[in-house]
Design a protein around this motif. Structure first.
Motif, PDB file in Angstrom:
ATOM      1  N   LEU A   1       0.810  -1.212   0.000  1.00 18.81           N
ATOM      2  CA  LEU A   1       0.000   0.000   0.000  1.00 18.81           C
ATOM      3  C   LEU A   1       0.849   1.271   0.000  1.00 18.81           C
ATOM      4  CD1 LEU A   1      -2.867  -0.935   2.467  1.00 18.81           C
ATOM      5  CD2 LEU A   1      -2.849  -0.979  -0.021  1.00 18.81           C
ATOM      6  N   TYR A   2       2.136   1.060  -0.295  1.00 13.66           N
ATOM      7  CA  TYR A   2       3.052   2.177  -0.205  1.00 13.66           C
ATOM      8  C   TYR A   2       2.848   3.156  -1.374  1.00 13.66           C
ATOM      9  CZ  TYR A   2       7.349   4.678  -0.872  1.00 13.66           C
ATOM     10  OH  TYR A   2       8.247   5.656  -1.085  1.00 13.66           O
ATOM     11  N   ASP A   3       3.013   4.444  -1.084  1.00 13.67           N
ATOM     12  CA  ASP A   3       2.847   5.472  -2.106  1.00 13.67           C
ATOM     13  C   ASP A   3       4.164   6.235  -2.220  1.00 13.67           C
ATOM     14  OD1 ASP A   3       2.276   7.653  -3.587  1.00 13.67           O
ATOM     15  OD2 ASP A   3       0.933   8.573  -2.117  1.00 13.67           O
ATOM     16  N   SER A   4       4.761   6.253  -3.430  1.00 10.70           N
ATOM     17  CA  SER A   4       6.130   6.763  -3.564  1.00 10.70           C
ATOM     18  C   SER A   4       6.213   8.266  -3.278  1.00 10.70           C
ATOM     19  CB  SER A   4       6.685   6.456  -4.952  1.00 10.70           C
ATOM     20  OG  SER A   4       5.962   7.203  -5.901  1.00 10.70           O
ATOM     21  N   ASP A   5       5.072   8.945  -3.287  1.00 10.65           N
ATOM     22  CA  ASP A   5       5.114  10.371  -2.962  1.00 10.65           C
ATOM     23  C   ASP A   5       5.465  10.615  -1.502  1.00 10.65           C
ATOM     24  OD1 ASP A   5       4.447  10.942  -5.484  1.00 10.65           O
ATOM     25  OD2 ASP A   5       2.296  11.192  -5.090  1.00 10.65           O
ATOM     26  N   SER A   6       5.378   9.552  -0.740  1.00 12.69           N
ATOM     27  CA  SER A   6       5.567   9.771   0.697  1.00 12.69           C
ATOM     28  C   SER A   6       7.024   9.697   1.123  1.00 12.69           C
ATOM     29  CB  SER A   6       4.739   8.765   1.494  1.00 12.69           C
ATOM     30  OG  SER A   6       5.171   7.460   1.190  1.00 12.69           O
ATOM     31  N   LEU A   7       7.954   9.603   0.191  1.00 14.68           N
ATOM     32  CA  LEU A   7       9.366   9.639   0.575  1.00 14.68           C
ATOM     33  C   LEU A   7       9.686  10.982   1.211  1.00 14.68           C
ATOM     34  CD1 LEU A   7      11.328   8.011  -2.391  1.00 14.68           C
ATOM     35  CD2 LEU A   7      11.004   7.129  -0.100  1.00 14.68           C
ATOM     36  N   ALA A   8      10.295  10.913   2.382  1.00 23.24           N
ATOM     37  CA  ALA A   8      10.624  12.160   3.068  1.00 23.24           C
ATOM     38  C   ALA A   8      11.735  12.871   2.307  1.00 23.24           C
ATOM     39  CB  ALA A   8      11.067  11.858   4.489  1.00 23.24           C
ATOM     40  N   PRO A   9      11.584  14.163   2.055  1.00 23.60           N
ATOM     41  CA  PRO A   9      12.619  14.870   1.305  1.00 23.60           C
ATOM     42  C   PRO A   9      13.811  15.217   2.189  1.00 23.60           C
ATOM     43  CG  PRO A   9      10.831  16.359   1.840  1.00 23.60           C
ATOM     44  CD  PRO A   9      10.465  15.038   2.434  1.00 23.60           C
ATOM     45  N   PHE A  10      14.931  14.580   1.912  1.00 24.67           N
ATOM     46  CA  PHE A  10      16.158  14.955   2.626  1.00 24.67           C
ATOM     47  C   PHE A  10      17.331  14.453   1.799  1.00 24.67           C
ATOM     48  CE2 PHE A  10      15.535  10.640   4.079  1.00 24.67           C
ATOM     49  CZ  PHE A  10      16.816  10.130   4.176  1.00 24.67           C
ATOM     50  N   SER A  11      18.500  14.904   2.140  1.00 29.94           N
ATOM     51  CA  SER A  11      19.690  14.424   1.434  1.00 29.94           C
ATOM     52  C   SER A  11      20.854  14.423   2.411  1.00 29.94           C
ATOM     53  CB  SER A  11      20.005  15.325   0.247  1.00 29.94           C
ATOM     54  OG  SER A  11      20.218  16.641   0.709  1.00 29.94           O
ATOM     55  N   PHE A  12      21.853  13.622   2.083  1.00 31.18           N
ATOM     56  CA  PHE A  12      23.048  13.649   2.931  1.00 31.18           C
ATOM     57  C   PHE A  12      24.286  13.384   2.088  1.00 31.18           C
ATOM     58  CE2 PHE A  12      21.806   9.157   3.182  1.00 31.18           C
ATOM     59  CZ  PHE A  12      23.017   8.503   3.001  1.00 31.18           C
ATOM     60  N   VAL A  13      25.421  13.800   2.653  1.00 29.43           N
ATOM     61  CA  VAL A  13      26.716  13.585   2.011  1.00 29.43           C
ATOM     62  C   VAL A  13      27.583  12.810   2.984  1.00 29.43           C
ATOM     63  CG1 VAL A  13      28.795  14.722   1.161  1.00 29.43           C
ATOM     64  CG2 VAL A  13      26.543  15.721   0.701  1.00 29.43           C
ATOM     65  N   LEU A  14      28.243  11.772   2.476  1.00 25.98           N
ATOM     66  CA  LEU A  14      29.149  11.005   3.341  1.00 25.98           C
ATOM     67  C   LEU A  14      30.513  11.676   3.331  1.00 25.98           C
ATOM     68  CD1 LEU A  14      29.853   8.478   5.008  1.00 25.98           C
ATOM     69  CD2 LEU A  14      30.419   7.333   2.863  1.00 25.98           C
ATOM     70  N   ASP A  15      30.860  12.313   4.441  1.00 26.21           N
ATOM     71  CA  ASP A  15      32.150  12.990   4.515  1.00 26.21           C
ATOM     72  C   ASP A  15      33.274  12.001   4.726  1.00 26.21           C
ATOM     73  OD1 ASP A  15      31.248  15.502   4.139  1.00 26.21           O
ATOM     74  OD2 ASP A  15      30.886  15.897   6.272  1.00 26.21           O
ATOM     75  N   ASP A  16      33.039  11.049   5.599  1.00 23.89           N
ATOM     76  CA  ASP A  16      34.151  10.210   6.015  1.00 23.89           C
ATOM     77  C   ASP A  16      33.583   8.925   6.586  1.00 23.89           C
ATOM     78  OD1 ASP A  16      36.679   9.408   6.565  1.00 23.89           O
ATOM     79  OD2 ASP A  16      36.903  10.588   8.402  1.00 23.89           O
ATOM     80  N   PHE A  17      34.232   7.827   6.276  1.00 22.51           N
ATOM     81  CA  PHE A  17      33.877   6.588   6.948  1.00 22.51           C
ATOM     82  C   PHE A  17      35.084   6.117   7.737  1.00 22.51           C
ATOM     83  CE2 PHE A  17      33.863   2.062   7.499  1.00 22.51           C
ATOM     84  CZ  PHE A  17      32.588   1.838   7.985  1.00 22.51           C
ATOM     85  N   VAL A  18      34.877   5.762   8.981  1.00 21.08           N
ATOM     86  CA  VAL A  18      35.972   5.317   9.829  1.00 21.08           C
ATOM     87  C   VAL A  18      35.698   3.905  10.296  1.00 21.08           C
ATOM     88  CG1 VAL A  18      37.311   5.783  11.899  1.00 21.08           C
ATOM     89  CG2 VAL A  18      36.272   7.676  10.639  1.00 21.08           C
ATOM     90  N   GLY A  19      36.592   3.005   9.980  1.00 24.55           N
ATOM     91  CA  GLY A  19      36.491   1.642  10.502  1.00 24.55           C
ATOM     92  C   GLY A  19      37.776   1.294  11.211  1.00 24.55           C
ATOM     93  N   THR A  20      37.666   0.791  12.420  1.00 22.81           N
ATOM     94  CA  THR A  20      38.887   0.335  13.095  1.00 22.81           C
ATOM     95  C   THR A  20      38.712  -1.120  13.484  1.00 22.81           C
ATOM     96  OG1 THR A  20      38.143   0.937  15.293  1.00 22.81           O
ATOM     97  CG2 THR A  20      39.327   2.628  14.060  1.00 22.81           C
ATOM     98  N   TYR A  21      39.855  -1.791  13.624  1.00 20.82           N
ATOM     99  CA  TYR A  21      39.831  -3.233  13.849  1.00 20.82           C
ATOM    100  C   TYR A  21      40.816  -3.602  14.925  1.00 20.82           C
ATOM    101  CZ  TYR A  21      37.784  -2.567   9.300  1.00 20.82           C
ATOM    102  OH  TYR A  21      36.990  -2.126   8.290  1.00 20.82           O
ATOM    103  N   GLU A  22      40.519  -4.717  15.580  1.00 21.26           N
ATOM    104  CA  GLU A  22      41.449  -5.222  16.582  1.00 21.26           C
ATOM    105  C   GLU A  22      42.808  -5.466  15.920  1.00 21.26           C
ATOM    106  OE1 GLU A  22      40.620  -5.647  19.832  1.00 21.26           O
ATOM    107  OE2 GLU A  22      42.766  -5.974  20.076  1.00 21.26           O
ATOM    108  N   GLU A  23      43.896  -4.901  16.547  1.00 19.61           N
ATOM    109  CA  GLU A  23      45.187  -4.929  15.883  1.00 19.61           C
ATOM    110  C   GLU A  23      45.975  -6.197  16.173  1.00 19.61           C
ATOM    111  OE1 GLU A  23      46.699  -2.361  14.141  1.00 19.61           O
ATOM    112  OE2 GLU A  23      45.048  -0.923  14.290  1.00 19.61           O
ATOM    113  N   SER A  24      45.685  -6.784  17.349  1.00 19.56           N
ATOM    114  CA  SER A  24      46.518  -7.923  17.725  1.00 19.56           C
ATOM    115  C   SER A  24      45.679  -8.910  18.513  1.00 19.56           C
ATOM    116  CB  SER A  24      47.692  -7.433  18.584  1.00 19.56           C
ATOM    117  OG  SER A  24      47.162  -6.773  19.721  1.00 19.56           O
ATOM    118  N   GLY A  25      46.334  -9.955  18.916  1.00 25.90           N
ATOM    119  CA  GLY A  25      45.609 -10.948  19.704  1.00 25.90           C
ATOM    120  C   GLY A  25      44.864 -11.918  18.816  1.00 25.90           C
ATOM    121  N   PRO A  26      44.217 -12.872  19.448  1.00 24.06           N
ATOM    122  CA  PRO A  26      43.548 -13.923  18.666  1.00 24.06           C
ATOM    123  C   PRO A  26      42.402 -13.377  17.823  1.00 24.06           C
ATOM    124  CG  PRO A  26      43.013 -14.103  20.993  1.00 24.06           C
ATOM    125  CD  PRO A  26      44.084 -13.076  20.883  1.00 24.06           C
TER     126      PRO A  26
END
Ligand code: HEM
Lengths: 358, 614
Positions: B272-297
């Motif tokens: 029953l979805y109506d495509s007019d109902s998409l909320a108007p907004f926008s965004f820009v991805l400035d930066d993605f940060v991922g960190t991971y365990e450096e050592s150990g098992p």
């Protein structure tokens, strides 16, 4: 960084030592309980049997003596209680110790040892938490040790509230040993931090209540199983049968079937709202983490099944023809669902709850 | 309701109960009425008194059948069975892959189980939770639920309007009982009882020689709220499913997204979805940060994922900053933006033989393992001419590892998810990318069926591993591709689902109602005060609860203790020193009938029911 890692490692090590130590103490408690039961069996209990055979006399319970003494104006009048119609009027058994002094002594020793073991185990859980600097329930090992700690803790709370629950001691300690045994052998995982998906305060809320529910449901399930045994025993007696000597010796020391039934019901009913809350909290968390609050992930499905099964149990208790044994079977099915959700789903089914690594 | 009324009358029952069995029957009725309507749970066995033709098979036509069916459906037993079926029916969905959960898994399963698949498909086992049979169970359950709630609510309102029923004749039969003799007048005792009960928020009223009181109506209210809340939750969930929309979008650092249908990589919506109902907004991805365990098992286990974004609400709202984390979606105007996945997008520059840049772009690659070994394709659609000036297209198969083990060290798989030693391996093709063939193309795959390989000196496929800044030269005068650097990408799920507020509200109401329903005791208390034969007033108190609870006798004791302050225990009569007469007293007014004597407990003088308080 390295220094911190080292302290964490030593804390993790301490935790392991504490868990193993608690197992040792639980083992002692186990033997003390065995001693309690063995010594108690030597007493001539026979009360239950007598009460059953002379049930006509038992039914005339509401005998009342007005408050005597002209001066005792403010004294509290005695209240006479009586079971509702349709239930057997059987008094509770005297407990594992069977009223013997020695048995009781060993029973007390067992409880004291359980308290010590609980404290040590709780220490193990806390050091584990400190070593990873987060809630200690991110994998099945941690879940298992916390689970048994909470189960024993709830039992001790009931004891402290002066509830008649010492009969749970032996089965509880036995299964706690089993649980810890599995935890340290097959489920053990080195302590570590969380994957980002688990970084949420909902972890504290959702998982802690899940563990509490499981632990308390477990106490209820033990009560239910004992209820079923005791109920067949009473049925047999009432039907004129003679149960085996061993069965009689054990069963007559337990609380009456109706007390056990009530105990199990109260436990399950008291936890059911918390379980409902657990599922809802999980749904809210899922809404934040995965973009939908309900997506029929296996873990969600089994939580739901467990919930519906307990709801069915509560309904059965209010439905004519389903009270008693049938309702008890439902309660056991419901707890089996909970167990499957915990062990089965993690091991046999893959889903989004991937932390559940064995 | 009619029952409640009739039981109220019984308070004024005349005590000319000499007529044996007649009185017995009356007695039964009164005792029954005392416990009646302590809940609104439907009675399982209906007495065939009313106009209905009993519980058996209906004898009349269609209407009879419908009524019979309705009565069955709304009975507790059927609710119980439906609940059981619901949990049973949910099981297969957790063991068999579900389309709604993981499409790919379903496909794999179908490939592996060719015989089972048609059967499963017939039974809708790949879509259990939207299957006809599962829906049937829960719809029946909810019809049953509504059919249960409506009459129960009516009944409950009736109970609130009417008053607790009068005291049963033999209070001694009730689960908790106490009695004493006092010199206070019976009227005064009843008056005091009204006060004591009222102060403890009992609804109390005098009926004949007794006071009837009841408390704990909230139990029933809680129960009804709980069941109604279940319906609210179901409706909210259903509405959410019908009106929701959900789409995915992959965004490379520096790029943006605007919430219109054309911008989505993929998009799903409810019926029953109506495509007019998409909320108007926008965004820009400035930066993605991922960190991971450096050592150990657990080296390589993810530790943080953060997408730093700037977003704008509406067409031209102010720009705001936000961080989207795995558990923390961005919420804009009711739409939630979730961080779902991430990966690397090598930045490459392709030049033709004259050194003219024909492509400079970051190319998102898809991870294939936990260490983000990634694959993809770099496609040069137009702008490129070979050394003869002929227009053609270029294609590169790309294989990227953020952390390379080193030459000669095993395979070309990444050792660590962080970009510690990134290497991009490329192989080069030319010809037609097949983009115009009209078939949908996967951007991450290169279709080489209409392409020719570039060759190296040995006549083999031209390929090379590049470190950032390095260059792969195509054949003489054909140009080159440079690996300039690395960007990261993040993919987002953007979803909008109405009804969440209702679902949450329903859930909270459900818990509250449940707590009320399970923790509150509904109970009745009766206080009877009558003048005994010797002129001393006999007070009897009894309590009745829905289920036996240890609290009921305790509460009765409290009430009695409170009442005793105004109706103190009378001194013992010296007549019968060892045995007080009180126990016999309560029923004294109705003394005459001999029938009761048998069933009434005999009172051995030496059995003071010790320990019964527990
Ligand atoms: C959607 C499925 C349902 C669920 C999850 C559910 C759940 C529950 C729960 C947890 C209770 C326990 C609360 C208590 O004991 O007071 C309860 C009680 C009750 N339910 Fe349901 N219920 C459902 C459907 C129904 C239906 C269809 C009916 C009517 C036939 C019904 C009638 C009752 C009644 C009368 C009680 C009160 C029992 C009592 O007073 O002890 N429920 N329900």
């Amino acid at each position: 960084m390295n220094l911190a890692a080292a302290t964490n490692e030593s804390l993790a090590h301490t935790s392991n030592v504490l868990i193993y130590s608690s197992m040792a103490v639980y083992t002692l408690a186990f033997f003390a309980h065995i001693a309690e039961w063995v010594l108690g069996s030597r007493s001539k209990v026979g009360r239950t049997a007598a009460a059953l055979s002379g049930s006509a006399a038992g039914a005339s319970a509401p005998v009342v003596v007005a408050q005597g003494g002209s001066t005792a104006v403010l004294e509290r009048p005695k209240v006479v209680t009586r079971s509702a119609a349709g239930t057997r009027d059987v008094p509770d058994g005297p407990g594992a110790a069977g009223g013997t002094f020695k048995g009781d002594l060993w029973g007390r020793i067992a409880v004291s040892l359980t308290v010590v073991a609980f404290a040590v185990e709780a220490g193990g859980v806390i050091t584990r938490a400190l070593s990873v600097q987060r809630a200690p329930w991110a994998n099945m090992y941690e879940f298992s040790i916390t689970f048994s700690t909470v189960a024993v803790g709830s039992y001790l709370v009931l004891l402290a509230l002066k509830k008649n629950v010492r009969w749970i001691g032996l089965p509880l300690v036995t299964t706690v040993l089993l649980d810890l045994g599995i935890a340290v052998t097959t489920l053990y995982t080195d302590s570590d931090q969380l994957v980002p998906a688990l970084h949420s305060y909902w972890l504290w809320i959702h998982v802690s209540t899940a563990i509490i529910c499981g632990a308390v449901f477990y106490l209820g399930a033990v009560g239910t199983v004992l209820y079923l045994f005791r109920d067949s025993y009473e049925n047999k007696l009432a039907g004129g049968g003679t149960p085996g000597k061993f069965a009689a010796s054990v069963m007559e020391r337990l609380p009456s079937a109706s007390s056990l039934d009530k105990f199990a019901y109260r436990i399950n009913a008291a936890v059911f709202p918390l379980w409902t809350f657990t599922i809802i909290a999980g749904a809210i968390w899922a809404g934040d983490a995965w973009g939908r609050y309900w997506g029929w992930d296996p873990k969600e499905v089994w939580s739901f099944i467990t919930w519906v099964a307990y709801a069915a149990y509560l309904h059965a208790r209010a439905t004519a023809g389903w009270k008693g044994r049938k309702a008890a079977y439902l309660a056991l099915v419901a707890f089996a669902c909970w167990l499957f959700n915990y062990y089965g789903v993690n091991i046999f089914v893959t889903g989004l709850h991937s932390y559940a690594g064995v | 309701m009619s029952k409640a009324n009739s039981s109220t009358d019984t308070g004024a029952r005349t005590d000319a109960a000499g007529a044996g069995t007649e009185a017995e029957r009356e007695q039964e009725r009164v005792d029954h009425a005392a416990g009646e309507q302590l809940s609104t749970a439907p009675r399982e066995e209906r007495p065939e008194t009313e106009s209905e033709s009993g519980t058996g098979v209906p004898a009349m036509g269609v209407v009879g059948w419908i009524r019979w069916f309705w009565r069955q459906l709304t009975s507790m037993r059927v609710a119980l069975i439906l609940l059981f079926l619901l949990s049973l029916g949910a099981i297969p969905g957790s063991l068999i892959p579900q389309t709604s959960v993981d499409d790919l898994k379903v496909q794999n399963f179908k490939d592996q189980h060719t015989t089972l698949t048609p059967i499963y498909e017939k039974l809708q086992l790949f879509d259990v939770y939207s299957s006809v049979w599962f829906s049937a169970i829960y719809i029946l359950l909810f019809v049953s639920l509504i059919g249960c709630i409506v009459p129960r609510t009516g009944q409950f309102v009736g109970q609130l309007r009417s008053r607790p029923p009068g005291a049963p004749k033999r209070l001694t039969r009730l689960p908790a009982y106490t009695t004493w003799r006092t010199e206070a007048e019976p009227e005064a005792v009843r008056e005091a009882a009204l006060g004591v009960l009222g102060k403890r928020r009992f609804r109390a009223h005098p009926v004949g020689d007794a006071v009837a009181a009841e408390k704990g109506y909230l139990r029933e209210a809680g129960n009804l709220i709980f069941h109604i809340a279940l319906i609210v939750m179901l409706v909210a969930f259903a509405a959410g499913q019908l009106f929701k929309s959900e789409g995915g979008k992959l965004v490379v650092e520096g790029d943006g997204f605007a919430n219109t249908l054309t911008q989505y990589d993929d998009f799903k919506s409810g019926s029953l979805y109506d495509s007019d109902s998409l909320a108007p907004f926008s965004f820009v991805l400035d930066d993605f940060v991922g960190t991971y365990e450096e050592s150990g098992p657990q080296r390589g286990t993810p530790r943080t994922f953060e997408a730093r974004v700037k977003y704008t609400e509406g067409a031209d709202g102010p720009e705001r900053k936000s961080v989207i984390r795995v558990n923390e979606p961005l919420v804009v105007d009711g739409t939630k933006v979730y961080l779902i996945a991430h990966g690397y997008a090598p930045v490459v520059t392709v030049r033709d033989g004259k050194g003219k840049v024909v492509l400079r772009s970051s190319v998102p690659l898809l991870p294939i393992d936990n260490n983000i070994t990634s694959t993809g394709a770099i496609k040069v659609m137009d702008g490129y001419r070979d050394r003869y000036g002929v227009k053609t297209q270029l294609g590169f198969k790309a294989f990227f590892v953020p952390t390379f083990a080193g030459h000669g060290k095993g395979q070309m798989f990444s050792q660590f998810p962080g970009a510690e030693f990134p290497v991009l391996a490329l192989s080069a093709y030319r010809g037609s990318l097949g983009v115009d063939s009209g078939l949908p193309q996967n951007v991450y795959q290169l279709d080489t069926s209409k392409m020719k390989e570039f060759k190296n000196e040995d006549g083999e496929l031209l390929k090379k591993m590049l470190r950032p800044g390095e260059k792969l030269d195509l054949a003489d005068g054909e140009g080159s591709i440079t690996f300039d650097g690395i960007e990261e990408w993040a993919s987002f799920q953007i979803s909008q689902q109405p009804g969440n507020g209702w679902a949450l509200g329903g859930a909270i109401a459900a818990i509250a109602g449940l707590a009320g329903s399970l923790f509150i005791q509904r109970r009745r208390v009766w206080v009877r005060a009558v003048r005994g034969e010797d002129g001393v007033t006999v007070v009897e108190m009894a309590g009745l609860g829905r289920s036996e609870s240890a609290k009921l006798p305790e509460e009765l004791g409290d009430l009695a203790a409170a009442l005793i302050t105004t109706a103190p225990v009378a001194p013992e009569k010296p007549v019968a020193p060892e045995k007080p007469v009180a126990p016999e007293k309560p029923d004294a007014p109705e003394k005459p009938d001999a029938n009761e004597a048998g069933s009434r407990p005999v009172h051995p003088a030496d059995a003071p029911a010790e320990g019964a308080e527990k």
